[in-house]
Write a protein that holds these residues in place. Structure first.
Motif, PDB file in Angstrom:
ATOM      1  N   GLU A 199      -7.361 -10.701  -8.650  1.00 44.78           N
ATOM      2  CA  GLU A 199      -8.609 -10.205  -8.053  1.00 44.78           C
ATOM      3  C   GLU A 199      -9.343  -9.225  -8.971  1.00 44.78           C
ATOM      4  OE1 GLU A 199      -5.766  -8.875  -7.872  1.00 44.78           O
ATOM      5  OE2 GLU A 199      -5.652  -6.942  -6.835  1.00 44.78           O
ATOM      6  N   ILE A 249     -12.466  -7.504  -7.279  1.00 42.14           N
ATOM      7  CA  ILE A 249     -12.832  -6.100  -7.491  1.00 42.14           C
ATOM      8  C   ILE A 249     -12.891  -5.870  -9.007  1.00 42.14           C
ATOM      9  CG2 ILE A 249     -11.772  -5.222  -5.361  1.00 42.14           C
ATOM     10  CD1 ILE A 249      -9.401  -4.305  -7.148  1.00 42.14           C
ATOM     11  N   TYR A 250     -13.563  -4.803  -9.376  1.00 43.36           N
ATOM     12  CA  TYR A 250     -13.587  -4.458 -10.799  1.00 43.36           C
ATOM     13  C   TYR A 250     -12.340  -3.641 -11.162  1.00 43.36           C
ATOM     14  CZ  TYR A 250     -18.418  -6.042 -11.168  1.00 43.36           C
ATOM     15  OH  TYR A 250     -19.545  -6.802 -11.193  1.00 43.36           O
ATOM     16  N   ASP A 251     -11.969  -3.742 -12.406  1.00 38.87           N
ATOM     17  CA  ASP A 251     -10.795  -3.022 -12.925  1.00 38.87           C
ATOM     18  C   ASP A 251     -11.124  -1.536 -13.112  1.00 38.87           C
ATOM     19  OD1 ASP A 251      -8.638  -2.026 -14.286  1.00 38.87           O
ATOM     20  OD2 ASP A 251      -8.579  -3.612 -15.803  1.00 38.87           O
ATOM     21  N   ALA A 252     -10.668  -0.728 -12.213  1.00 44.92           N
ATOM     22  CA  ALA A 252     -10.913   0.719 -12.333  1.00 44.92           C
ATOM     23  C   ALA A 252      -9.792   1.393 -13.116  1.00 44.92           C
ATOM     24  CB  ALA A 252     -11.014   1.343 -10.942  1.00 44.92           C
ATOM     25  N   ASN A 253      -8.612   0.830 -13.066  1.00 43.42           N
ATOM     26  CA  ASN A 253      -7.446   1.532 -13.625  1.00 43.42           C
ATOM     27  C   ASN A 253      -7.428   1.568 -15.153  1.00 43.42           C
ATOM     28  OD1 ASN A 253      -6.511   1.919 -11.093  1.00 43.42           O
ATOM     29  ND2 ASN A 253      -4.982   0.270 -11.145  1.00 43.42           N
ATOM     30  N   GLY A 286      -0.503  -2.196 -11.367  1.00 40.40           N
ATOM     31  CA  GLY A 286      -0.473  -3.278 -10.387  1.00 40.40           C
ATOM     32  C   GLY A 286       0.773  -4.136 -10.546  1.00 40.40           C
ATOM     33  N   GLY A 287       1.042  -4.909  -9.497  1.00 35.16           N
ATOM     34  CA  GLY A 287       2.109  -5.902  -9.580  1.00 35.16           C
ATOM     35  C   GLY A 287       3.524  -5.359  -9.589  1.00 35.16           C
ATOM     36  N   ASP A 294       3.791  -9.882  -7.047  1.00 32.19           N
ATOM     37  CA  ASP A 294       4.040  -8.726  -7.909  1.00 32.19           C
ATOM     38  C   ASP A 294       4.884  -9.151  -9.103  1.00 32.19           C
ATOM     39  OD1 ASP A 294       2.498  -6.879  -6.515  1.00 32.19           O
ATOM     40  OD2 ASP A 294       4.046  -6.709  -4.991  1.00 32.19           O
ATOM     41  N   GLY A 320      -0.889  -0.324  -8.389  1.00 34.19           N
ATOM     42  CA  GLY A 320      -2.252  -0.817  -8.571  1.00 34.19           C
ATOM     43  C   GLY A 320      -3.322   0.047  -7.932  1.00 34.19           C
ATOM     44  N   ASN A 321      -2.994   0.648  -6.800  1.00 40.17           N
ATOM     45  CA  ASN A 321      -3.999   1.493  -6.158  1.00 40.17           C
ATOM     46  C   ASN A 321      -4.408   2.611  -7.108  1.00 40.17           C
ATOM     47  OD1 ASN A 321      -4.585   0.581  -3.457  1.00 40.17           O
ATOM     48  ND2 ASN A 321      -2.395   0.888  -3.059  1.00 40.17           N
TER      49      ASN A 321
END
Ligand code: AMP
Ligand code: MG
Length: 417
Positions: A198, A211-215, A261-262, A269, A309-310
């Protein structure tokens, strides 16, 4: 490359306290970087590889701290004005060109070497000069306005200790010692990637459900801020084979791999599974909130930190776990990030046994710093890290905060750039 034993981080599947996790990191990991020499101008933010011993006194000579008149204190009358002839001059870079004689006053300027035999300087504001003679008030302490040679750093003393992250003042000190280069550790090479079908690149069209990659950009900036050289390995799809290939390749040319993430226990995951396939996985369920699942592993001796991921969980676990791990691998020896006590301005309930990091803002009330809880506290609410100022730390043993209690506050600016 890190030389890790196979079960370096082995720990059961129970909840692990952050202190225990940090202890394991401290015990099992050490610097993996070699030293190199860099010009002083390129050393800001780098980690000093060796102690720096002063090769000279700083300042190198006794000198005047003010503009005024250098005298021998013994020439001053104890309780009346003293009048001395002004018979010489010493300015910064221009020492008196002859020996000092008792009974004379030398016009002197800030930074000028003290004439040998003069021990005290009267500020020009406290003197009156008339006809080549200076009138000196009584009551001046012996040694006033004189700086000693070596009073900042004595020759032979350790001026900077190995493991320091060099700040601007450190570079100034090295320069004052005459050094134009410093031994530092080479930057840690870190491979960074995001995961998730995603997750999409900012600047691209966002498909439905994405969603865009914020991390990645956040973690990249945090890593760069710690002095790492970052290889951006982009966004990896939730596909086992692709992730295995990426991680394997990354482990060949980096000192550390950081993913986000994952790492939960869902069937999508894949980071956990890929590490298990390639090396050793030590999945930690940390006893902290937010940010519980973190993977620590190693692939061919290269450590891997799998952050959640959050975005808030990724930021917090970076701050409290990845950051100290990175500094350790990079050769830094640092005190713990500074927290300070504040007054809780809010009630809070939690389970005993885990440490919670509550995003908060500070305000001064009646002279005391009072923390207000940021209203939104989900692990995905990245705006809370933008708008709040730090974490109120609610220790493991507590089940409740009542307004007015003293709590420790960890400012974002110490650990999140
Ligand atoms: P995961 O840990 O992969 O289960 O992801 C947990 C949550 O974080 C999900 O809602 C993801 O969509 C979100 N997430 C994962 N990676 C990122 C990322 N790079 N940027 C923003 N959100 C992410
Ligand atoms: Mg995911």
């Amino acid at each position: 490359m890190a030389q890790l034993s196979d079960d370096c981080f082995a720990f059961g599947n129970t909840l692990l306290s952050i202190d225990a996790a940090l202890r394991l990191i401290g015990e099992r990991l050490g610097p993996v970087v070699e030293a190199e020499t860099v010009a002083l101008g390129a050393a800001a933010g780098r980690i000093l590889a060796r102690d720096i011993v002063a090769g000279l006194d700083v300042p190198p000579h006794a000198n005047s701290a003010v503009d005024g008149f250098a005298i021998a204190h013994a020439d001053l009358l104890p309780d009346g004005e003293t009048i001395l002839p002004v018979t010489g001059r010493a300015a910064a870079g221009h020492p008196l060109d002859r020996p000092f004689r008792r009974g004379e006053a030398i016009r002197i300027f800030t930074g000028a070497p003290m004439p040998e035999g003069a021990d005290t300087v009267m500020m020009q504001e406290d003197c009156v000069v008339e006809g080549g003679r200076v009138h000196l008030k009584p009551g001046l302490r012996k040694g006033a306005n004189r700086r000693h040679a070596g009073e900042d750093i004595a020759k032979g003393a350790v001026a900077l200790t190995a493991g320091r992250r060099l700040r601007p003042a450190d570079l100034g000190l090295a320069a004052a010692l005459g050094l134009d280069r410093l031994p530092v550790f080479r930057p840690l090479r870190v491979a960074l990637l995001s995961t998730g079908d995603e997750v999409h690149e900012p600047g691209s069209e966002l498909p439905p459900g994405a969603i865009y990659d914020a991390n990645r950009i956040m973690l990249s900036a945090l890593l760069t801020g710690l002095g790492c050289t970052v290889s951006d390995l982009g966004i990896n799809p939730d596909r086992h084979a692709a992730l295995v290939d990426t991680l394997q390749a990354a482990s060949r040319s980096h000192d550390l791999i950081v993913t986000s993430g994952g790492v939960s226990t869902g069937e999508e995951d894949h980071v956990r599974v890929a590490i298990e396939r390639l090396g050793q996985l030590h999945f930690w369920r940390l006893a902290i909130k937010p940010g519980r699942p973190v993977a620590l592993g190693q692939i061919g001796g290269v450590p891997l930190v799998g952050l959640p991921g959050n975005p808030v969980a990724a930021a917090l676990t970076f701050a409290v776990l990845a950051r100290p791990l990175i500094l350790r691998l990079a050769g830094a020896v640092e005190p713990e990030p500074s927290t300070f006590p504040v007054i809780a301005g809010f009630p809070y309930r939690k389970r005993a046994g885990r440490r919670e990091y509550v995003r908060a803002t500070l305000a001064r009330e009646d002279g005391a710093l009072v923390a207000a809880k940021y209203p939104k506290d989900g692990a995905g609410i990245l705006s809370s890290v933008v708008n709040a100022q730090g974490f109120v730390i609610v220790e493991e043993h507590l089940t409740e905060l009542a307004p007015g209690m003293t709590v420790e506050f960890l400012p974002f600016n110490g650990v999140l750039g």
